[in-house]
Design an enzyme around this catalytic site. Structure first.
Site, short mmCIF file in Angstrom:
data_model
loop_
_atom_site.label_atom_id
_atom_site.label_comp_id
_atom_site.label_asym_id
_atom_site.label_seq_id
_atom_site.Cartn_x
_atom_site.Cartn_y
_atom_site.Cartn_z
N ASP A 175 -18.02 -1.77 -11.71
CA ASP A 175 -17.03 -2.52 -12.40
C ASP A 175 -15.90 -1.41 -12.72
O ASP A 175 -16.14 -0.65 -13.43
CB ASP A 175 -17.37 -3.29 -13.69
N GLY A 176 -14.74 -1.66 -12.29
CA GLY A 176 -13.45 -0.55 -12.69
C GLY A 176 -13.41 -0.22 -14.19
O GLY A 176 -13.36 0.95 -14.48
N ASP A 180 -5.28 -0.94 -8.32
CA ASP A 180 -5.27 -2.02 -7.16
C ASP A 180 -6.03 -3.30 -7.42
O ASP A 180 -7.11 -3.63 -6.81
CB ASP A 180 -5.66 -1.51 -5.66
N SER A 181 -5.57 -3.98 -8.61
CA SER A 181 -6.20 -4.95 -9.02
C SER A 181 -5.82 -6.41 -8.56
O SER A 181 -4.81 -6.73 -7.93
CB SER A 181 -6.34 -5.05 -10.62
N GLU A 214 -15.05 -0.04 -6.59
CA GLU A 214 -14.78 -1.69 -5.95
C GLU A 214 -15.95 -2.29 -6.61
O GLU A 214 -17.06 -1.86 -6.41
CB GLU A 214 -14.76 -1.75 -4.74
N ASP A 258 -10.27 -3.47 0.36
CA ASP A 258 -9.98 -3.68 1.82
C ASP A 258 -9.88 -2.49 2.60
O ASP A 258 -9.89 -2.23 3.87
CB ASP A 258 -9.09 -4.64 1.96
N PRO A 287 -12.75 -11.68 -12.20
CA PRO A 287 -13.01 -10.16 -12.53
C PRO A 287 -12.13 -9.25 -12.79
O PRO A 287 -12.32 -8.06 -13.19
CB PRO A 287 -13.82 -9.94 -11.05
N HIS A 343 0.82 -1.17 -0.10
CA HIS A 343 -0.06 0.22 -0.04
C HIS A 343 0.82 1.13 -0.01
O HIS A 343 0.51 2.08 -0.61
CB HIS A 343 -1.03 0.00 1.29
#
Length: 281
Positions: free
Chosen positions: A138-139, A156-157, A106, A86, A163, A62
């Site tokens: 959906d990003g 951040d996949s 997200e 998260d 997905p 992160h």
């Protein structure tokens, strides 16, 4: 080994983590979520038995996906996070008081809700910050349709299966480029090059076509096994040329404390081992 979770992301290599206590195990419409306690890493989150983050070592991932682009940019006000359910990425971005607005997209509302309950130390209150706009979508669709502009976009996949697969396409990266401000920076999670070299090569090929400054940088995260992890970097600005002295000044002005990131680590992370450099197109 019933008290272990075995990750089999790679064909020829696997890692296992001991499960001291299973705290959560459920399937959403998108994936199977588990949270369990491990003696070394604390609480561990897996999606379809692939480690996503842990209480123990999440700070490395992160910090390096947030502070590197934000401090390199020097004047980032609007940040987009794609993924990151998260809350750990939002936590680190929002530590920068200079950041005025964060949009977090997200796909799975279930990840957010159970992270609040079972992994609250990761978000550390980020979901309650008024600067955060959480969008459940959906990003790829969000990026295709948005008319907003961002100084920093952080992807951040998950790995490019299920997905997360659409977040590694040339089309997605092109839409992300369109959503950047003039000096904006795009950073991406690109896996462990020793084990997933093709993933990095494909992303870098797209970045080469899109950006004047494109490369990757590295960080070693214990639970992302198989060597250092690569993060894609793309910009048309001059942030890649920022000096360590300027980074030190910006870092001091930000007034934040870190456990992995330093200005010297920032600069050194862009020095690529030969085997990684050979994966660049």
């Amino acid at each position: 080994m019933s008290d272990w979770v075995r990750e089999t992301l790679h064909r020829d290599y696997a890692q296992s983590l001991r499960v001291d206590e299973m705290l959560y195990d459920s399937e959403t419409s998108h994936q199977r979520l588990k949270v369990f306690l491990n003696g070394t890493f604390g609480r561990v989150l897996t999606l379809d038995d692939v480690v996503q983050t842990t209480e123990g070592d999440n700070f490395i991932y992160h910090e390096m996906l947030t502070h590197v682009p934000i401090l390199a940019h020097g004047a980032a006000r609007r940040v987009l996070i794609v993924g990151g359910g998260d809350g750990g990425m939002a936590r680190e971005v929002l530590r920068h008081n200079s950041v005025e607005h964060v949009t977090m997209v997200e796909i799975d509302a279930g990840v957010v809700e159970f992270s609040k309950q079972y992994l609250p130390m990761l978000s550390a209150g980020a979901f309650d910050d008024p600067r955060l706009n959480l969008v459940i979508d959906d990003g790829a669709a969000f990026m295709r349709n948005t008319s907003e502009k961002f100084d920093v976009i952080i992807v951040d996949s998950t790995d490019p299966i299920g997905p997360g697969e659409v977040l590694f396409t040339d089309t997605f990266y092109g839409h992300a480029k369109r959503a950047l401000t003039e000096r904006g920076i795009l950073v991406t999670q690109n896996g462990v090059p020793f084990m997933q070299g093709g993933e990095l090569t494909n992303t870098m090929r797209a970045f080469k076509a899109l950006f004047t400054d494109w490369t990757c940088y590295l960080a070693t995260i214990p639970t992302y096994a198989g060597g250092p992890m690569a993060f894609g970097w793309g910009t048309d600005g001059d942030a890649g040329q920022v000096t360590v002295e300027e980074l030190e000044a910006r870092f001091a002005a930000a007034g934040i404390e870190t456990d992995y990131y330093t200005p010297a680590v920032h600069k050194g992370a862009f020095a690529l081992p030969a085997y990684v450099a050979r994966l660049m197109p």
